[in-house]
Design a protein around this motif. Sequence first.
Motif, PDB file in Angstrom:
ATOM      1  N   ASP A   1     -10.843   2.037   6.969  1.00  0.00           N
ATOM      2  CA  ASP A   1      -9.706   1.554   7.747  1.00  0.00           C
ATOM      3  C   ASP A   1      -8.366   2.081   7.247  1.00  0.00           C
ATOM      4  O   ASP A   1      -7.354   1.945   7.935  1.00  0.00           O
ATOM      5  CB  ASP A   1      -9.712   0.016   7.710  1.00  0.00           C
ATOM      6  CG  ASP A   1      -8.683  -0.564   8.654  1.00  0.00           C
ATOM      7  OD1 ASP A   1      -8.692  -0.189   9.838  1.00  0.00           O
ATOM      8  OD2 ASP A   1      -7.855  -1.389   8.219  1.00  0.00           O
ATOM      9  N   ASP A   2      -8.358   2.685   6.072  1.00  0.00           N
ATOM     10  CA  ASP A   2      -7.072   3.068   5.461  1.00  0.00           C
ATOM     11  C   ASP A   2      -6.370   4.164   6.263  1.00  0.00           C
ATOM     12  O   ASP A   2      -6.977   5.150   6.681  1.00  0.00           O
ATOM     13  CB  ASP A   2      -7.306   3.575   4.041  1.00  0.00           C
ATOM     14  CG  ASP A   2      -6.015   4.057   3.427  1.00  0.00           C
ATOM     15  OD1 ASP A   2      -5.197   3.205   3.060  1.00  0.00           O
ATOM     16  OD2 ASP A   2      -5.819   5.283   3.346  1.00  0.00           O
TER      17      ASP A   2
ATOM     18  N   HIS B   1      -8.847   6.630  -2.849  1.00  0.00           N
ATOM     19  CA  HIS B   1      -9.601   5.543  -2.213  1.00  0.00           C
ATOM     20  C   HIS B   1     -10.431   4.773  -3.234  1.00  0.00           C
ATOM     21  O   HIS B   1     -10.551   3.546  -3.152  1.00  0.00           O
ATOM     22  CB  HIS B   1     -10.503   6.116  -1.114  1.00  0.00           C
ATOM     23  CG  HIS B   1      -9.784   6.417   0.155  1.00  0.00           C
ATOM     24  ND1 HIS B   1     -10.253   6.056   1.402  1.00  0.00           N
ATOM     25  CD2 HIS B   1      -8.604   7.032   0.382  1.00  0.00           C
ATOM     26  CE1 HIS B   1      -9.407   6.453   2.333  1.00  0.00           C
ATOM     27  NE2 HIS B   1      -8.401   7.058   1.735  1.00  0.00           N
TER      28      HIS B   1
ATOM     29  N   CYS C   1      -9.834   0.779  -3.812  1.00  0.00           N
ATOM     30  CA  CYS C   1     -10.979  -0.030  -3.372  1.00  0.00           C
ATOM     31  C   CYS C   1     -11.597  -0.832  -4.516  1.00  0.00           C
ATOM     32  O   CYS C   1     -12.303  -1.816  -4.260  1.00  0.00           O
ATOM     33  CB  CYS C   1     -12.052   0.867  -2.753  1.00  0.00           C
ATOM     34  SG  CYS C   1     -11.650   1.459  -1.098  1.00  0.00           S
TER      35      CYS C   1
ATOM     36  N   ILE D   1     -12.578  -1.153   3.785  1.00  0.00           N
ATOM     37  CA  ILE D   1     -11.181  -0.888   3.427  1.00  0.00           C
ATOM     38  C   ILE D   1     -10.903   0.612   3.427  1.00  0.00           C
ATOM     39  O   ILE D   1      -9.870   1.089   3.912  1.00  0.00           O
ATOM     40  CB  ILE D   1     -10.862  -1.485   2.037  1.00  0.00           C
ATOM     41  CG1 ILE D   1     -10.925  -3.008   2.090  1.00  0.00           C
ATOM     42  CG2 ILE D   1      -9.479  -1.045   1.564  1.00  0.00           C
ATOM     43  CD1 ILE D   1      -9.892  -3.659   2.966  1.00  0.00           C
ATOM     44  N   SER D   2     -11.843   1.392   2.904  1.00  0.00           N
ATOM     45  CA  SER D   2     -11.657   2.845   2.862  1.00  0.00           C
ATOM     46  C   SER D   2     -11.669   3.447   4.273  1.00  0.00           C
ATOM     47  O   SER D   2     -10.830   4.292   4.595  1.00  0.00           O
ATOM     48  CB  SER D   2     -12.758   3.478   2.009  1.00  0.00           C
ATOM     49  OG  SER D   2     -12.658   4.883   2.021  1.00  0.00           O
TER      50      SER D   2
ATOM     51  N   GLU E   1       0.818  -1.213   0.000  1.00  0.00           N
ATOM     52  CA  GLU E   1       0.000   0.000   0.000  1.00  0.00           C
ATOM     53  C   GLU E   1       0.851   1.263   0.000  1.00  0.00           C
ATOM     54  O   GLU E   1       0.465   2.284  -0.575  1.00  0.00           O
ATOM     55  CB  GLU E   1      -0.927   0.003   1.212  1.00  0.00           C
ATOM     56  CG  GLU E   1      -1.913   1.166   1.165  1.00  0.00           C
ATOM     57  CD  GLU E   1      -2.805   1.216   2.377  1.00  0.00           C
ATOM     58  OE1 GLU E   1      -2.785   0.261   3.171  1.00  0.00           O
ATOM     59  OE2 GLU E   1      -3.514   2.228   2.543  1.00  0.00           O
TER      60      GLU E   1
ATOM     61  N   ALA F   1       0.394   4.497  -2.349  1.00  0.00           N
ATOM     62  CA  ALA F   1       0.185   5.815  -1.735  1.00  0.00           C
ATOM     63  C   ALA F   1       1.211   6.828  -2.221  1.00  0.00           C
ATOM     64  O   ALA F   1       0.861   7.964  -2.573  1.00  0.00           O
ATOM     65  CB  ALA F   1       0.253   5.671  -0.213  1.00  0.00           C
TER      66      ALA F   1
ATOM     67  N   THR G   1      -2.430   5.735   2.943  1.00  0.00           N
ATOM     68  CA  THR G   1      -2.771   6.646   1.848  1.00  0.00           C
ATOM     69  C   THR G   1      -3.380   7.936   2.385  1.00  0.00           C
ATOM     70  O   THR G   1      -3.036   9.039   1.927  1.00  0.00           O
ATOM     71  CB  THR G   1      -3.753   5.957   0.883  1.00  0.00           C
ATOM     72  OG1 THR G   1      -3.169   4.746   0.403  1.00  0.00           O
ATOM     73  CG2 THR G   1      -4.075   6.859  -0.293  1.00  0.00           C
ATOM     74  N   SER G   2      -4.266   7.811   3.367  1.00  0.00           N
ATOM     75  CA  SER G   2      -4.917   9.005   3.921  1.00  0.00           C
ATOM     76  C   SER G   2      -3.904   9.914   4.597  1.00  0.00           C
ATOM     77  O   SER G   2      -3.995  11.144   4.506  1.00  0.00           O
ATOM     78  CB  SER G   2      -5.998   8.587   4.920  1.00  0.00           C
ATOM     79  OG  SER G   2      -6.961   7.778   4.299  1.00  0.00           O
TER      80      SER G   2
END
Length: 266
Positions: free
Chosen positions: A205-206, A142, A146, A202-203, A115, A119, A209-210
């Motif tokens: 919990d990310d 995202h 996703c 998944i979004s 990931e 990212a 990337t965030s």
Amino acid sequence: MSAPHNVRHYPGAGLVTWVFFLWLYAPIVVVVWFSFNENRLVSVWTGFSTRWYEAALSNKALLEALRVSLVVAVTATLVATLVALSAAMVLSRNETMRFRRLSETVVNLPLLLPEIVVAVASLILFSQLGFSNGMARLIVAHSAFCTPFAFLPIRARLQGMSRDYEEAAKDLYAAPFTAFRRVTLPLILPGVFAGAMLAFVISMDDFITSNLLATGGTTTLPVYIFGLIKQGTTPELNAISTLLILASLIIATFALVLSARSMRRG
């Protein structure tokens, strides 16, 4: 005719089962238990209290982070599910398509990449494009990562579905979109719903990337929680975690009930 094997008769099966569930859920039980601790010190139990839930629910920064996470997750889920559904339909209903296997591999490729690589690549790309809106960057990124998660259950549902229903609809002069809307979509709805729920989780919990793409005012909930952890663990953090566990259980229960109903109708 031999009697069916019962796993409970194997030596040590009960002990292994208990150890497995203890290892799986003991940390969650500890977090929930200490979320009701009156003491400010997490590991020192002094009495029952709900003060940390009140503190969490009145925390404006926390609620703003939750709002950002929900906006990003819901939008990314809608986009990713729509793209995944389109890709699955094309790849499963067009066997003569050139490079079909290669296309399917390309769709699933982000699942195999670390990931942090995705990212950093997204960060560099957005910087080159001059794309500086934090919320828009989060939604685009995202939605991208996703899509493979939504694609897998939809593709599996389409592969397990007989084409006889679609052929029967076409024999009755149904237009392609009408056959899809009235026949195909209801039959694959459990897979579509499972893919959408997977993308949403998944979004939500990310973190990686965030954390890289967020700008001022677009801090997501995982990033905010990580900021709290750096300042030290508090019972308020346990209360936030317990509320997230409760929300996850509600969503999972709703998904299971809806999926079971759809399966019975199918």
